[in-house]
Design a protein around this motif. Structure first.
Motif, PDB file in Angstrom:
ATOM      1  N   LEU A  77       1.526  -7.340  -9.046  1.00 44.00           N
ATOM      2  CA  LEU A  77       2.040  -6.980 -10.366  1.00 44.00           C
ATOM      3  C   LEU A  77       3.202  -5.980 -10.335  1.00 44.00           C
ATOM      4  O   LEU A  77       4.273  -6.240 -10.867  1.00 44.00           O
ATOM      5  CB  LEU A  77       0.883  -6.398 -11.182  1.00 44.00           C
ATOM      6  CG  LEU A  77       0.847  -6.706 -12.652  1.00 44.00           C
ATOM      7  CD1 LEU A  77       0.891  -8.192 -12.906  1.00 44.00           C
ATOM      8  CD2 LEU A  77      -0.391  -6.113 -13.279  1.00 44.00           C
ATOM      9  N   VAL A  78       2.977  -4.842  -9.702  1.00 47.98           N
ATOM     10  CA  VAL A  78       4.013  -3.808  -9.681  1.00 47.98           C
ATOM     11  C   VAL A  78       4.909  -3.989  -8.458  1.00 47.98           C
ATOM     12  O   VAL A  78       6.128  -3.822  -8.538  1.00 47.98           O
ATOM     13  CB  VAL A  78       3.370  -2.400  -9.708  1.00 47.98           C
ATOM     14  CG1 VAL A  78       4.436  -1.317  -9.628  1.00 47.98           C
ATOM     15  CG2 VAL A  78       2.549  -2.232 -10.978  1.00 47.98           C
ATOM     16  N   TYR A  79       4.297  -4.372  -7.338  1.00 49.43           N
ATOM     17  CA  TYR A  79       5.053  -4.492  -6.083  1.00 49.43           C
ATOM     18  C   TYR A  79       6.222  -5.472  -6.207  1.00 49.43           C
ATOM     19  O   TYR A  79       7.326  -5.203  -5.723  1.00 49.43           O
ATOM     20  CB  TYR A  79       4.107  -4.926  -4.960  1.00 49.43           C
ATOM     21  CG  TYR A  79       4.766  -4.888  -3.606  1.00 49.43           C
ATOM     22  CD1 TYR A  79       4.836  -3.693  -2.881  1.00 49.43           C
ATOM     23  CD2 TYR A  79       5.348  -6.022  -3.054  1.00 49.43           C
ATOM     24  CE1 TYR A  79       5.462  -3.647  -1.649  1.00 49.43           C
ATOM     25  CE2 TYR A  79       5.979  -5.977  -1.820  1.00 49.43           C
ATOM     26  CZ  TYR A  79       6.020  -4.786  -1.125  1.00 49.43           C
ATOM     27  OH  TYR A  79       6.650  -4.744   0.096  1.00 49.43           O
ATOM     28  N   ALA A 164      -6.799  -4.171  -9.121  1.00 47.11           N
ATOM     29  CA  ALA A 164      -5.637  -4.677  -8.385  1.00 47.11           C
ATOM     30  C   ALA A 164      -4.343  -4.048  -8.913  1.00 47.11           C
ATOM     31  O   ALA A 164      -3.453  -3.696  -8.135  1.00 47.11           O
ATOM     32  CB  ALA A 164      -5.577  -6.197  -8.490  1.00 47.11           C
ATOM     33  N   THR A 165      -4.257  -3.879 -10.241  1.00 46.11           N
ATOM     34  CA  THR A 165      -3.078  -3.245 -10.849  1.00 46.11           C
ATOM     35  C   THR A 165      -2.940  -1.814 -10.335  1.00 46.11           C
ATOM     36  O   THR A 165      -1.852  -1.373  -9.955  1.00 46.11           O
ATOM     37  CB  THR A 165      -3.207  -3.221 -12.391  1.00 46.11           C
ATOM     38  OG1 THR A 165      -3.459  -4.545 -12.830  1.00 46.11           O
ATOM     39  CG2 THR A 165      -1.971  -2.680 -13.063  1.00 46.11           C
ATOM     40  N   PHE A 166      -4.062  -1.104 -10.318  1.00 42.75           N
ATOM     41  CA  PHE A 166      -4.075   0.281  -9.846  1.00 42.75           C
ATOM     42  C   PHE A 166      -3.553   0.359  -8.401  1.00 42.75           C
ATOM     43  O   PHE A 166      -2.643   1.133  -8.104  1.00 42.75           O
ATOM     44  CB  PHE A 166      -5.511   0.822  -9.959  1.00 42.75           C
ATOM     45  CG  PHE A 166      -5.768   2.086  -9.184  1.00 42.75           C
ATOM     46  CD1 PHE A 166      -5.213   3.286  -9.614  1.00 42.75           C
ATOM     47  CD2 PHE A 166      -6.544   2.075  -8.045  1.00 42.75           C
ATOM     48  CE1 PHE A 166      -5.442   4.459  -8.896  1.00 42.75           C
ATOM     49  CE2 PHE A 166      -6.778   3.231  -7.322  1.00 42.75           C
ATOM     50  CZ  PHE A 166      -6.226   4.433  -7.753  1.00 42.75           C
ATOM     51  N   PHE A 167      -4.098  -0.472  -7.522  1.00 35.10           N
ATOM     52  CA  PHE A 167      -3.674  -0.418  -6.113  1.00 35.10           C
ATOM     53  C   PHE A 167      -2.210  -0.840  -5.947  1.00 35.10           C
ATOM     54  O   PHE A 167      -1.516  -0.328  -5.074  1.00 35.10           O
ATOM     55  CB  PHE A 167      -4.582  -1.293  -5.238  1.00 35.10           C
ATOM     56  CG  PHE A 167      -5.943  -0.688  -5.014  1.00 35.10           C
ATOM     57  CD1 PHE A 167      -6.073   0.563  -4.434  1.00 35.10           C
ATOM     58  CD2 PHE A 167      -7.094  -1.358  -5.392  1.00 35.10           C
ATOM     59  CE1 PHE A 167      -7.321   1.143  -4.242  1.00 35.10           C
ATOM     60  CE2 PHE A 167      -8.348  -0.802  -5.201  1.00 35.10           C
ATOM     61  CZ  PHE A 167      -8.458   0.456  -4.629  1.00 35.10           C
ATOM     62  N   SER A 168      -1.778  -1.772  -6.787  1.00 42.02           N
ATOM     63  CA  SER A 168      -0.408  -2.279  -6.629  1.00 42.02           C
ATOM     64  C   SER A 168       0.648  -1.223  -6.952  1.00 42.02           C
ATOM     65  O   SER A 168       1.806  -1.382  -6.596  1.00 42.02           O
ATOM     66  CB  SER A 168      -0.175  -3.523  -7.498  1.00 42.02           C
ATOM     67  OG  SER A 168       0.047  -3.145  -8.819  1.00 42.02           O
ATOM     68  N   THR A 171       0.583   0.698  -3.148  1.00 41.29           N
ATOM     69  CA  THR A 171       0.459   0.085  -1.824  1.00 41.29           C
ATOM     70  C   THR A 171       0.994  -1.351  -1.831  1.00 41.29           C
ATOM     71  O   THR A 171       1.367  -1.877  -2.872  1.00 41.29           O
ATOM     72  CB  THR A 171      -1.009   0.175  -1.329  1.00 41.29           C
ATOM     73  OG1 THR A 171      -1.066  -0.257   0.017  1.00 41.29           O
ATOM     74  CG2 THR A 171      -1.950  -0.668  -2.159  1.00 41.29           C
ATOM     75  N   THR A 172       1.021  -1.952  -0.645  1.00 44.94           N
ATOM     76  CA  THR A 172       1.582  -3.307  -0.519  1.00 44.94           C
ATOM     77  C   THR A 172       0.580  -4.345  -1.054  1.00 44.94           C
ATOM     78  O   THR A 172      -0.620  -4.056  -1.131  1.00 44.94           O
ATOM     79  CB  THR A 172       1.863  -3.640   0.957  1.00 44.94           C
ATOM     80  OG1 THR A 172       0.626  -3.571   1.659  1.00 44.94           O
ATOM     81  CG2 THR A 172       2.869  -2.677   1.569  1.00 44.94           C
ATOM     82  N   PRO A 173       1.053  -5.553  -1.382  1.00 44.02           N
ATOM     83  CA  PRO A 173       0.120  -6.572  -1.888  1.00 44.02           C
ATOM     84  C   PRO A 173      -1.034  -6.867  -0.922  1.00 44.02           C
ATOM     85  O   PRO A 173      -2.176  -7.046  -1.353  1.00 44.02           O
ATOM     86  CB  PRO A 173       1.007  -7.802  -2.065  1.00 44.02           C
ATOM     87  CG  PRO A 173       2.357  -7.272  -2.277  1.00 44.02           C
ATOM     88  CD  PRO A 173       2.460  -6.023  -1.462  1.00 44.02           C
ATOM     89  N   ILE A 261       1.002   7.376 -11.960  1.00 42.28           N
ATOM     90  CA  ILE A 261       1.709   7.143 -10.683  1.00 42.28           C
ATOM     91  C   ILE A 261       3.087   6.528 -10.966  1.00 42.28           C
ATOM     92  O   ILE A 261       4.101   6.959 -10.420  1.00 42.28           O
ATOM     93  CB  ILE A 261       0.878   6.219  -9.752  1.00 42.28           C
ATOM     94  CG1 ILE A 261      -0.406   6.938  -9.301  1.00 42.28           C
ATOM     95  CG2 ILE A 261       1.694   5.794  -8.522  1.00 42.28           C
ATOM     96  CD1 ILE A 261      -1.399   6.049  -8.578  1.00 42.28           C
ATOM     97  N   THR A 262       3.122   5.524 -11.838  1.00 41.85           N
ATOM     98  CA  THR A 262       4.392   4.841 -12.149  1.00 41.85           C
ATOM     99  C   THR A 262       5.377   5.790 -12.815  1.00 41.85           C
ATOM    100  O   THR A 262       6.567   5.793 -12.493  1.00 41.85           O
ATOM    101  CB  THR A 262       4.120   3.628 -13.068  1.00 41.85           C
ATOM    102  OG1 THR A 262       3.093   2.849 -12.466  1.00 41.85           O
ATOM    103  CG2 THR A 262       5.349   2.761 -13.239  1.00 41.85           C
TER     104      THR A 262
END
Lengths: 268, 255
Positions: A77-79, A164-168, A171-173, A261-262
């Protein structure tokens, strides 16, 4: 001042379009093939058995395929925005970190809803097809049971997407997929983790597993409930409400941290 | 004298390199002021710090020390971002969207109403000669078309200040001439324009003032008129090369 709901809605629609145009809905085709094949295979069993097995496996398939979609789309998502540098376009406009995260999350959740409810509708159709009595005798009641079970599956997947959004965001996918899948799996073995901890004579180990149990939502209960629901058993509504509030609070927490974080991130 | 709309004071940016984890200084005590209605061109070799300077002015990156204010507010402030337009270098866009959808999406990020957005998107598609490609997905666009869509998105909110990083990059002669024409129209409309470029003739034609950045330091900040009146240099390119070569020789002697 800018219209926040409009910004969030635009980001959601953009994410939804991206996922749909990336052929994410193919996941539904995989599910449809799986359920149809299973229905044909189970054709030799008696009507009651067919229905129970098909509904159990169909529901588990919905959760699994929906989960895979949630993990992989959430992890990117973010990566993906960072890698393709589309963040330069977004954050050079008056967009805040929380608008971005919420918009991306809602867009993914919307796409996931489409996939999950399409799978649910197909499962209901397949069950009706393989057992015609469902249609004639208790069609409405049965559809209601399926809908409620599918809603519980969707609730679980909303949590997986938030993880998954939080980790993205940091960190990398590959790592996001790894972390999210691990926590998703651990969430399904919450009680077992506690039991493992109790087996140990070392209090630190017991405490660690206890902490893990309390830190993660009890996804196993959600799975159990949706099965009970499908088979028309009495449910502990108090516990369902507790789980619902717990999962929603968890999602809010994960998205809040992701937004912070963002917001504080630099785009080199 | 017009009011200062971009104020950069003592800007220093250091990053940790992925190789050897060494601190690298990209900008060093960089200061400049751009006034309302002015067209400012920042010149420099590749890696001189031009793009970093723009990113710091937009708020995409944060300074190690020093300060940037745009329209009287700190860089990255949402209220000032609503009044500026930004074209990144080598722009990357959402390849799954059509040109129309993309511009509509960018317009919505500014909170522009739907009817107004539709009008503005169509105007910009015509202005940048992209009307025929409006319904095509951007994954099928050439580099020049992407550059034009990048310029269009930076104008969607009718900004007061434009930050364009290498606006002529990837454009053919017709595309460059179109962008020059648009820049001149924007200039006439009183917009403040800040752009990075390698193309001396364009800078000479369009800018009121230029800055030369080399190894993160601002070597020159002067008006085009003064530079052209200086008889020691043939043209802007000669002026640029002379200053960069001097700075390079000086740093070699010092080290």
């Amino acid at each position: 001042m800018l219209d926040s709901p409009t910004v969030v809605l635009s980001l959601s629609i953009n994410t939804f379009r991206e996922l749909v145009r990336d052929r994410m809905l193919y996941a539904f085709v995989v599910f449809a093939v799986l359920v149809t094949a299973l229905g044909i295979l189970l054709g030799s069993l008696s009507a009651g058995q067919t229905m129970r097995t098909l509904s159990d496996i169909g529901l588990a398939g919905t959760a699994l395929i929906g989960g895979i979609v949630a993990v992989f789309s959430g992890a990117n998502l973010v990566y993906k925005e960072l890698e393709k540098k589309t963040v330069y376009i977004i954050f050079s406009k008056p967009v805040t970190g929380w608008q971005f995260i919420l918009g991306k999350y809602l867009g993914t959740s919307l796409c996931l809803a489409l996939v999950v409810f399409a799978m649910g509708a197909f499962l209901a159709g397949a069950l009706a097809l393989f057992n015609a009595t469902v249609l004639t005798e208790r069609a409405a009641g049965f559809l209601w049971l399926i809908s409620r079970s599918i809603l519980l599956v969707y609730l679980e997947l909303l949590f997986v997407t938030a993880m998954a959004t939080f980790f993205s965001t940091f960190t990398t996918p590959v790592m996001s997929v790894l972390f999210t899948s691990s926590l998703w799996l651990i969430g399904h073995f919450g009680q077992s983790l506690r039991d493992i901890g109790r087996l140990s004579e070392n209090p630190a180990v017991t405490q660690f597993f206890n902490m893990l149990y309390w830190m993660l939502p009890d996804l196993a209960s959600l799975t159990r409930f949706r099965g009970d629901l499908l088979h028309g058993q009495e449910l502990n509504m108090q516990l369902i409400w507790y789980l619902l509030c717990y999962v929603v609070a968890y999602i809010v927490l994960l998205l809040t941290v992701a937004a912070i974080i963002t917001e504080n991130r630099e785009f080199q | 004298m017009s009011a200062a709309v971009i104020q950069v004071e003592g800007l220093t940016k250091e990053v940790v390199s992925s190789f050897r984890r060494k601190r690298v200084r990209i900008l060093d005590q960089f200061s400049l002021t751009v006034n309302a209605g002015e067209t400012f061109g920042l010149l420099g070799l590749n890696g001189a710090g031009k793009t970093t300077a723009v990113k710091l002015m937009i708020g995409l990156s944060r300074p190690t020390s020093g300060s940037v204010t745009v329209l009287g507010r700190p860089a990255g402030d949402r209220q000032s971002l609503a009044r500026i337009g930004f074209l990144p270098e080598n722009p990357y866009f959402y390849s799954h969207l059509t040109a129309y959808e993309f511009l509509d999406f960018v317009g919505s990020l500014f909170g522009i109403k739907h009817s107004e957005r539709t009008k503005r998107v169509n105007e910009l598609l015509n202005l940048l000669s992209l009307a025929e490609a409006a319904k095509k997905p951007m994954r099928s666009f050439s580099k020049g078309m992407l550059q034009r869509i990048g310029i269009a998105q930076s104008l969607i909110n009718d900004p007061e200040i434009l930050f364009w990083d290498e606006p002529m990059s990837g454009l053919d002669p017709i595309g460059r001439s179109d962008v020059r024409r648009i820049l001149q129209e924007l200039k006439k409309a009183g917009k403040t324009i800040f752009f990075n470029s390698h193309l001396m003739p364009d800078v000479n034609e369009l800018c009121d003032r230029i800055g030369i950045v080399h190894r993160g330091r601002l070597l020159v900040d002067d008006t085009i008129i003064k530079i052209s009146k200086n008889g020691n240099y043939r043209d802007l390119e000669d002026f640029f090369l002379a200053h960069v070569t001097d700075a390079e020789n000086l740093s070699k002697t010092a080290s």
